[in-house]
Motif scaffolding. Structure first.
Motif, PDB file in Angstrom:
ATOM      1  N   ARG A  80      12.794   3.820  10.721  1.00  0.00           N
ATOM      2  CA  ARG A  80      13.298   5.180  10.947  1.00  0.00           C
ATOM      3  C   ARG A  80      12.283   6.223  10.481  1.00  0.00           C
ATOM      4  NH1 ARG A  80      17.379   8.706  11.930  1.00  0.00           N
ATOM      5  NH2 ARG A  80      17.889  10.239  10.334  1.00  0.00           N
ATOM      6  N   VAL A  81      11.656   5.998   9.333  1.00  0.00           N
ATOM      7  CA  VAL A  81      10.646   6.935   8.833  1.00  0.00           C
ATOM      8  C   VAL A  81       9.507   7.048   9.845  1.00  0.00           C
ATOM      9  CG1 VAL A  81       8.857   7.277   7.077  1.00  0.00           C
ATOM     10  CG2 VAL A  81      11.180   6.687   6.376  1.00  0.00           C
ATOM     11  N   CYS A  82       9.003   5.923  10.314  1.00  0.00           N
ATOM     12  CA  CYS A  82       7.894   5.937  11.278  1.00  0.00           C
ATOM     13  C   CYS A  82       8.316   6.582  12.593  1.00  0.00           C
ATOM     14  CB  CYS A  82       7.377   4.523  11.512  1.00  0.00           C
ATOM     15  SG  CYS A  82       6.586   3.803  10.054  1.00  0.00           S
ATOM     16  N   MET A  83       9.536   6.304  13.041  1.00  0.00           N
ATOM     17  CA  MET A  83      10.027   6.879  14.283  1.00  0.00           C
ATOM     18  C   MET A  83      10.124   8.409  14.183  1.00  0.00           C
ATOM     19  SD  MET A  83      13.673   6.224  16.203  1.00  0.00           S
ATOM     20  CE  MET A  83      14.545   7.069  14.892  1.00  0.00           C
ATOM     21  N   ILE A  84      10.638   8.911  13.075  1.00  0.00           N
ATOM     22  CA  ILE A  84      10.775  10.357  12.888  1.00  0.00           C
ATOM     23  C   ILE A  84       9.402  11.014  12.806  1.00  0.00           C
ATOM     24  CG2 ILE A  84      11.517  12.141  11.247  1.00  0.00           C
ATOM     25  CD1 ILE A  84      13.981  10.316  10.699  1.00  0.00           C
ATOM     26  N   LEU A  85       8.481  10.420  12.059  1.00  0.00           N
ATOM     27  CA  LEU A  85       7.132  10.984  11.958  1.00  0.00           C
ATOM     28  C   LEU A  85       6.454  11.000  13.326  1.00  0.00           C
ATOM     29  CD1 LEU A  85       5.922   9.414   8.598  1.00  0.00           C
ATOM     30  CD2 LEU A  85       6.607  11.781   9.003  1.00  0.00           C
ATOM     31  N   ASP A  86       6.635   9.949  14.117  1.00  0.00           N
ATOM     32  CA  ASP A  86       6.072   9.916  15.462  1.00  0.00           C
ATOM     33  C   ASP A  86       6.679  11.016  16.330  1.00  0.00           C
ATOM     34  OD1 ASP A  86       4.380   7.772  14.990  1.00  0.00           O
ATOM     35  OD2 ASP A  86       5.816   6.268  15.717  1.00  0.00           O
ATOM     36  N   SER A  87       7.990  11.175  16.257  1.00  0.00           N
ATOM     37  CA  SER A  87       8.654  12.166  17.106  1.00  0.00           C
ATOM     38  C   SER A  87       8.261  13.594  16.744  1.00  0.00           C
ATOM     39  CB  SER A  87      10.173  12.010  17.030  1.00  0.00           C
ATOM     40  OG  SER A  87      10.665  12.430  15.777  1.00  0.00           O
ATOM     41  N   LYS A  88       7.894  13.825  15.499  1.00  0.00           N
ATOM     42  CA  LYS A  88       7.479  15.154  15.050  1.00  0.00           C
ATOM     43  C   LYS A  88       5.967  15.348  15.162  1.00  0.00           C
ATOM     44  CE  LYS A  88      11.526  16.253  12.849  1.00  0.00           C
ATOM     45  NZ  LYS A  88      12.322  17.402  13.084  1.00  0.00           N
ATOM     46  N   ASN A  89       5.269  14.338  15.695  1.00  0.00           N
ATOM     47  CA  ASN A  89       3.810  14.372  15.843  1.00  0.00           C
ATOM     48  C   ASN A  89       3.097  14.629  14.527  1.00  0.00           C
ATOM     49  OD1 ASN A  89       3.873  13.859  18.625  1.00  0.00           O
ATOM     50  ND2 ASN A  89       4.226  16.028  19.050  1.00  0.00           N
ATOM     51  N   ILE A  90       3.585  13.996  13.479  1.00  0.00           N
ATOM     52  CA  ILE A  90       2.957  14.108  12.167  1.00  0.00           C
ATOM     53  C   ILE A  90       2.068  12.884  11.971  1.00  0.00           C
ATOM     54  CG2 ILE A  90       3.358  14.143   9.667  1.00  0.00           C
ATOM     55  CD1 ILE A  90       6.008  15.612  10.285  1.00  0.00           C
ATOM     56  N   THR A  91       0.802  13.125  11.694  1.00  0.00           N
ATOM     57  CA  THR A  91      -0.153  12.040  11.493  1.00  0.00           C
ATOM     58  C   THR A  91       0.139  11.370  10.149  1.00  0.00           C
ATOM     59  OG1 THR A  91      -1.792  13.306  12.712  1.00  0.00           O
ATOM     60  CG2 THR A  91      -2.595  11.446  11.406  1.00  0.00           C
ATOM     61  N   TYR A  92       0.196  10.050  10.172  1.00  0.00           N
ATOM     62  CA  TYR A  92       0.469   9.316   8.945  1.00  0.00           C
ATOM     63  C   TYR A  92      -0.234   7.962   8.981  1.00  0.00           C
ATOM     64  CZ  TYR A  92       3.865   6.658  11.715  1.00  0.00           C
ATOM     65  OH  TYR A  92       4.456   5.876  12.675  1.00  0.00           O
ATOM     66  N   GLU A  93      -0.301   7.364   7.809  1.00  0.00           N
ATOM     67  CA  GLU A  93      -0.929   6.052   7.660  1.00  0.00           C
ATOM     68  C   GLU A  93       0.095   5.109   7.050  1.00  0.00           C
ATOM     69  OE1 GLU A  93      -4.517   4.020   5.006  1.00  0.00           O
ATOM     70  OE2 GLU A  93      -4.384   6.185   5.161  1.00  0.00           O
ATOM     71  N   VAL A  94       0.255   3.951   7.664  1.00  0.00           N
ATOM     72  CA  VAL A  94       1.179   2.945   7.148  1.00  0.00           C
ATOM     73  C   VAL A  94       0.392   1.988   6.269  1.00  0.00           C
ATOM     74  CG1 VAL A  94       2.703   1.029   7.770  1.00  0.00           C
ATOM     75  CG2 VAL A  94       2.703   3.110   9.146  1.00  0.00           C
ATOM     76  N   ILE A  95       0.882   1.784   5.065  1.00  0.00           N
ATOM     77  CA  ILE A  95       0.234   0.854   4.139  1.00  0.00           C
ATOM     78  C   ILE A  95       1.237  -0.248   3.808  1.00  0.00           C
ATOM     79  CG2 ILE A  95      -0.817   0.568   1.866  1.00  0.00           C
ATOM     80  CD1 ILE A  95      -1.621   3.566   2.093  1.00  0.00           C
ATOM     81  N   ASP A  96       0.943  -1.453   4.290  1.00  0.00           N
ATOM     82  CA  ASP A  96       1.811  -2.606   4.058  1.00  0.00           C
ATOM     83  C   ASP A  96       1.396  -3.251   2.733  1.00  0.00           C
ATOM     84  OD1 ASP A  96       3.289  -4.933   4.020  1.00  0.00           O
ATOM     85  OD2 ASP A  96       2.824  -5.483   6.095  1.00  0.00           O
ATOM     86  N   ILE A  97       2.229  -3.083   1.722  1.00  0.00           N
ATOM     87  CA  ILE A  97       1.881  -3.562   0.378  1.00  0.00           C
ATOM     88  C   ILE A  97       1.989  -5.075   0.244  1.00  0.00           C
ATOM     89  CG2 ILE A  97       2.478  -1.395  -0.748  1.00  0.00           C
ATOM     90  CD1 ILE A  97       5.151  -2.723  -1.582  1.00  0.00           C
ATOM     91  N   THR A  98       2.481  -5.765   1.295  1.00  0.00           N
ATOM     92  CA  THR A  98       2.598  -7.222   1.233  1.00  0.00           C
ATOM     93  C   THR A  98       1.403  -7.940   1.843  1.00  0.00           C
ATOM     94  OG1 THR A  98       3.847  -7.269   3.319  1.00  0.00           O
ATOM     95  CG2 THR A  98       5.118  -7.122   1.270  1.00  0.00           C
ATOM     96  N   GLU A  99       0.500  -7.205   2.459  1.00  0.00           N
ATOM     97  CA  GLU A  99      -0.691  -7.834   3.044  1.00  0.00           C
ATOM     98  C   GLU A  99      -1.645  -8.279   1.949  1.00  0.00           C
ATOM     99  OE1 GLU A  99      -2.563  -5.131   5.752  1.00  0.00           O
ATOM    100  OE2 GLU A  99      -1.018  -5.401   7.277  1.00  0.00           O
ATOM    101  N   PRO A 100      -2.388  -9.349   2.201  1.00  0.00           N
ATOM    102  CA  PRO A 100      -3.381  -9.788   1.220  1.00  0.00           C
ATOM    103  C   PRO A 100      -4.433  -8.699   0.992  1.00  0.00           C
ATOM    104  CG  PRO A 100      -3.055 -11.449   2.929  1.00  0.00           C
ATOM    105  CD  PRO A 100      -2.298 -10.232   3.343  1.00  0.00           C
ATOM    106  N   GLY A 101      -4.809  -8.507  -0.244  1.00  0.00           N
ATOM    107  CA  GLY A 101      -5.816  -7.512  -0.586  1.00  0.00           C
ATOM    108  C   GLY A 101      -5.245  -6.123  -0.821  1.00  0.00           C
ATOM    109  N   LYS A 102      -3.953  -5.966  -0.737  1.00  0.00           N
ATOM    110  CA  LYS A 102      -3.324  -4.653  -0.929  1.00  0.00           C
ATOM    111  C   LYS A 102      -2.612  -4.558  -2.293  1.00  0.00           C
ATOM    112  CE  LYS A 102      -4.093  -3.050   3.276  1.00  0.00           C
ATOM    113  NZ  LYS A 102      -4.682  -1.808   3.641  1.00  0.00           N
TER     114      LYS A 102
END
Length: 179
Positions: free
Chosen positions: A22-44
């Motif tokens: 929902r957060v990503c969908m709302i940011l996309d709909s408002k054309n707000i540039t953002y970066e997703v950081i997946d804290i479960t990926e190796p090296g994060k």
């Protein structure tokens, strides 16, 4: 600065997944540039630690994703994000410049896009020519649609071809079997 959304890509909690989407969908709909950081990926691990140390844990031992930051500045969690969105204060919550609503709007006069150069419809012959091609009401659109459908239905009559001898494939096969 860029808005950063810290998420968990392998969360087993359906509520967490739904909130992240929902957060990503709302940011996309408002054309707000953002970066997703997946804290479960190796090296994060450093990003995960940063999120945990700089976020507010409300009910849990550790803050649950999604957590939203603007650069290094903490903005809030999903509940605060959702409240800001409902109150139409998302830009303020995200600490981003407020976009002017006039920038993306189009002036419409009497169902026609106003280009700003002319103030009356009499100044443009092209608009008048275009008006004649556009149906005025939903009823006219339906009538045009029915007319097109009828034309298509009439032209789809099956065509029967006969051979010169008046035989079809089954007759030919049965004659071959008799021989």
């Amino acid at each position: 600065m860029v808005v950063k959304v810290y998420i968990s890509g392998i969360s087993g909690n359906k509520e967490v997944k739904k909130r992240q989407q929902r957060v990503c969908m709302i940011l996309d709909s408002k054309n707000i540039t953002y970066e997703v950081i997946d804290i479960t990926e190796p090296g994060k691990e450093a990003e995960k630690e940063f999120m945990q140390q700089n976020s507010d844990a409300k009910d849990a031992k550790h803050p649950l994703p999604p957590q939203i930051f603007n650069g290094e500045t903490y903005c809030g969690d999903y509940d605060e994000f959702d409240l800001a969105n409902e109150n139409d204060e998302l830009e303020k919550f995200l600490k981003v410049p407020v976009s002017s609503p006039a920038a993306g709007t189009v002036n419409v006069e009497n169902g026609h896009v106003a280009n700003g150069n002319t103030s009356s419809r009499d100044n443009s012959a092209e608009k008048d020519a275009g008006d004649q091609q556009v149906p005025e009401s939903l009823e006219e659109r339906r009538r045009e649609s029915d007319t097109v459908d009828m034309a298509v239905d009439d032209s789809e009559e099956p065509i029967k071809e006969e051979t010169g001898e008046g035989k079809n494939l089954e007759d030919e096969e049965s004659e071959e079997e008799e021989e």
